[in-house]
Scaffold this active site. Structure first.
Site, PDB file in Angstrom:
ATOM      1  CG  ASP A 308     105.040 -28.509  -4.450  1.00 55.05           C
ATOM      2  OD1 ASP A 308     105.315 -27.600  -3.661  1.00 55.05           O
ATOM      3  OD2 ASP A 308     103.915 -28.614  -4.999  1.00 55.05           O
TER       4      ASP A 308
HETATM    5  C1  GLC Z   1     101.685 -26.047  -4.956  1.00 54.60           C
HETATM    6  C2  GLC Z   1     102.254 -25.877  -3.564  1.00 54.60           C
HETATM    7  C3  GLC Z   1     101.938 -27.016  -2.638  1.00 54.60           C
HETATM    8  C4  GLC Z   1     100.553 -27.547  -2.948  1.00 54.60           C
HETATM    9  C5  GLC Z   1     100.623 -28.186  -4.323  1.00 54.60           C
HETATM   10  C6  GLC Z   1      99.273 -28.785  -4.733  1.00 54.60           C
HETATM   11  O1  GLC Z   1     102.674 -25.771  -5.911  1.00 54.60           O
HETATM   12  O2  GLC Z   1     103.648 -25.635  -3.486  1.00 54.60           O
HETATM   13  O3  GLC Z   1     102.036 -26.541  -1.301  1.00 54.60           O
HETATM   14  O4  GLC Z   1     100.165 -28.497  -1.978  1.00 54.60           O
HETATM   15  O5  GLC Z   1     101.062 -27.265  -5.311  1.00 54.60           O
HETATM   16  O6  GLC Z   1      98.334 -27.770  -4.910  1.00 54.60           O
END
Ligand code: GLC
Length: 755
Positions: A308
């Site tokens: 993430d």
């Molecule tokens: C965020 C979220 C994730 C998302 C990613 C990209 O922190 O936790 O669900 O897809 O960043 O935006």
């Protein structure tokens, strides 16, 4: 109706050559490993190779595997590490483009301008090996037309609508050149304090699995590779606080949290996003047990895992790494293939390899997994720009999914639908004139599509002689402060029916929005109390991205309609429901608690040693009812339904077999309507304590007044398996109770025995 619930299957066998290879690598690594981490290190090596080798199960996979191996063999170390680098598009663009040309970037996120996407695509075609980029985005429920959020899709209990909605959102997004979406979020959660329940399918593994598969099919059909996220247990964060650690017993991990991921993989999702939080004390981003033993061995996942956002860097916050270099090697070893916006792999992997703190095999396998998915996505084929689906079609789907997502929770004296004989309707709440949709993850800067406010949509549907008096009552769209509430009361006093709309919107749901109090705001409750004091019938419309605690509200309102976040087409759909043009048919995908003190709350609880009764020494509260205010699977209609003649095909269900279960459902009311017929099971005696109910099937049917339909379920013995403390599937004989009805409190039951 085959149970789509996918039990966790063991993955491919471990290759023997990996053992030999890993001994060599292990000797070279000179990494000081304790005994247990040595086991995981070896297993990680075993499984890394087995995953890669096992990727060639079919002829297509064999062809791709050969292409990948040939490409990897030609790549420099810089180009290999480049494929593990996922960066957010931003300034300085020229610098980023130069990195892409140098082969140091494998994927981009958050690019929503097609012209900019084209520039990065062009830069990749100018790199030495011309490896195409992934363009990822949170294309979940909003790109141009804003759909209701996924929790509302789950409330429809219509996977085909969720599939259509996903396809529409994907189609709009793929048209600008995006090819990868960070969706579906398939985290099961029993905790509405956590704001991200808005992105998922609620508390139940079966509903969550059905919706996960539907959304994956839709995103794929729309032209995007889906990402099943967040692996795993992100929705179980302690105290409902985002990013908090989760403590999940292995049996619960396999029974509750993994099935939606398995369903997503079986439907074609080839990428996974690791969770930001720690599971049982080990962050998912550094958790070899989760990423190898569970994900790749037990679940047979062959795609790639992305971290993430900066999750690798956040291993420092977790206290697992002293610096980004250490964090990067931990993540790579744990099986995180792609570094999202962490720059750890980009900056440190070469040095870590030179110091033999990571191995070439670990890097090569991460690269191979990413390239395999890129080949499977057709990225190496001739690229052609996709066209967005026709807007009218997208709007039609958005309208229908909104209509079927609204949940009618209360309707005393059938105050709804608003009768044509009602002369004056007081429409109270500034949200009635909202025409703006925001979503924490929707692409910024895109034009808001044409939409209708609830006020305008209601005016369009007034019967002859009817009128609306409108008062905002609140000074802001989040209902936190009062405007002229006295004017609202005066409007109510002139009216025959009051419709009060309160909202939790304004970025009150989504990432980073955990709440410790789920009551309506003081201003909202004040207005509700004052309107109720007029003695006029009061309809409460709630728009929220999560369950709220409405106990005080339910005591004052004659009707409650839960509308989630209606958005572009949903405000008109709301007017269709309020005026009776459409009959509500949504059911709750999450229990609505009476108070925050009951959370975590769900219907599928264990029986405990002393099930709650009035007696003091039982599992109850002194100051609160143990039941939710409204239970999972519950939702009223403008008509009524009766369940009769529950008829299992036999009283014996074979462990490896299946049986039909028939039930008659009758529309006993005066208008057509849809009902979600739900099948629950219970195992009253087993080798582990089993939930008092588990959803194992549902079907949404439409019935005319007086019509009776026989609904047939196909219950498989395998669907009643569960997992032990080692994550091993347990299929055992024993008594089984089945319940069929319109909610998790269904009473029509029958007893079976599994043999
Ligand atoms: C965020 C979220 C994730 C998302 C990613 C990209 O922190 O936790 O669900 O897809 O960043 O935006």
């Amino acid at each position: 109706m085959p149970a789509p619930h996918m039990p966790i299957e063991r993955g491919p066998r471990i290759g023997t050559n990996l053992l030999r290879q890993s001994r060599t690598q292990f000797k070279k690594s000179r990494v000081c490993l304790t005994r247990s981490s040595l086991i995981w290190f070896l297993l990680a090596q075993l499984l890394a190779w087995s995953t890669f080798a096992a990727a060639a199960d079919t002829q297509h996979e064999q062809i791709v595997a050969e292409k990948v191996e040939s490409l990897v063999a030609r790549m420099t170390l810089t180009e290999k590490i480049g494929q593990l680098n996922l960066i957010s598009q931003g300034e300085p663009v020229e610098e980023q483009l130069a990195s892409v040309r140098a082969g140091r970037v494998g994927a981009m996120l958050n690019v929503v301008d097609p012209a900019i996407i084209d520039r990065y695509r062009e830069a990749a075609s100018q790199s030495r090996l011309k490896i195409p980029l992934l363009f990822g985005l949170d294309a979940v429920d909003v790109f141009r037309i804003a759909f209701p959020p996924p929790i509302a899709w789950a409330a429809t209990f219509r996977p085909e609508l969720a599939e259509a909605a996903s396809r529409s959102v994907a189609g709009e997004t793929a048209a600008i050149g995006v090819n990868w979406t960070f969706a579906p979020m398939v985290d099961i959660s029993r905790d509405p304090r956590w704001g991200r329940v808005v992105e998922g399918a609620g508390e139940d593994p079966y509903l969550g699995s059905v919706m996960a598969a539907a959304r994956v099919r839709g995103y794929l059909a729309g032209g995007l590779m889906p990402t099943a996220k967040h692996f795993v247990g992100y929705g179980a964060g302690e105290s409902g606080r985002d990013y908090n650690g989760a403590l999940i017993p292995t049996s619960d991990l396999y029974d509750r949290y993994l099935p939606p991921f398995q369903a997503a993989f079986n439907a074609g999702a080839q990428t996974v996003m690791g969770a930001l939080n720690a599971i049982n004390g080990v962050p998912a981003t550094a958790n070899a047990f989760l990423m190898y033993r569970v994900l790749r061995r037990d679940m047979g996942f062959k795609g790639f895992v992305t971290s993430d956002y900066n999750a690798i860097g956040e291993l420092i916050n977790h206290g697992l790494a002293a610096d980004l270099a250490a964090a990067s090697r931990l993540a790579l070893k744990a099986g995180i293939d792609l570094d999202m916006e962490g720059y750890g792999y980009d900056r440190h992997l070469a040095a870590e390899l030179a110091a033999s703190r990571v191995t070439q095999i670990q890097i090569d396998h991460a690269v191979a997994r990413i390239l395999t998915v890129k080949f499977n996505m057709g990225l190496f084929d001739e690229w052609s720009r996709k066209t967005a689906p026709p807007e009218a079609e997208t709007r039609k789907i958005a309208r229908q999914i909104a209509r079927e997502s609204f949940v009618l929770l209360k309707n005393d004296n059938t105050v709804l639908p608003i009768a044509t004989g009602v002369k004056t309707i007081a429409l109270i709440g500034d949200a009635a004139k909202t025409d703006f949709d925001e979503s924490w993850y929707g692409p910024a800067g895109l034009t808001q599509p044409a939409t209708q406010t609830l006020y305008d949509a209601m005016k369009e549907r007034l019967a002859p002689g009817q009128s609306i008096v409108y008062e905002p009552a609140f000074a802001d769209r989040c209902g936190k402060s009062l405007a002229d509430d006295a004017a609202a009361v005066r409007a109510a006093e002139r009216a025959d029916v009051i419709v009060l709309i309160v909202t939790e919107d304004c970025e009150f749901s989504g990432e980073g929005t955990s709440r410790a109090n789920l009551d309506l705001s003081t201003a909202q409750q004040t207005v509700l109390d004052r309107l109720s004091a007029t003695g006029k019938p009061l309809v409460l419309v709630v728009t929220a991205g999560r369950p709220l605690t409405l106990t005080a509200a339910a005591a004052k309102a004659q009707a409650i309609l839960y509308a989630w976040l209606p958005r572009t087409e949903g405000r008109a759909a709301l007017a269709e429901i309020l005026t009776g043009e459409v009959n509500p048919s949504g059911k709750l995908p999450m229990s609505l608690p009476r108070s925050v003190g009951q959370i975590p709350i769900s219907y599928d609880v264990l029986p405990t040693s002393r099930p709650p009764t009035e007696s003091r020494y039982t599992s109850r509260y002194l100051d609160e009812n143990v039941t939710p205010l409204y239970p999972f699977g519950f939702g009223l209609s403008y008509t009524t339904f009766e369940y009769t003649k529950l008829r299992p095909q036999s009283v014996v269900l074979d462990l490896a077999g299946s049986m039909f279960i028939d039930v008659d459902v009758t529309n006993t009311g005066s208008r057509s309507g849809q009902e979600v017929v739900q099948l629950y099971v219970r195992r009253p005696v087993a080798s582990r304590s089993r939930p008092i109910r588990e959803l194992k099937g549902f079907q949404k049917i439409a019935l005319r007044p007086g019509e009776t339909r026989t609904v047939r379920f196909d219950l498989h013995g395998r669907a009643l398996a569960f997992h032990d403390d080692e994550g091993k599937r347990v299929e055992e004989p024993g008594p089984v109770q089945i319940f069929v009805g319109g909610s998790s409190q269904a009473t029509l039951s029958a007893d079976l025995v599994m043999k």
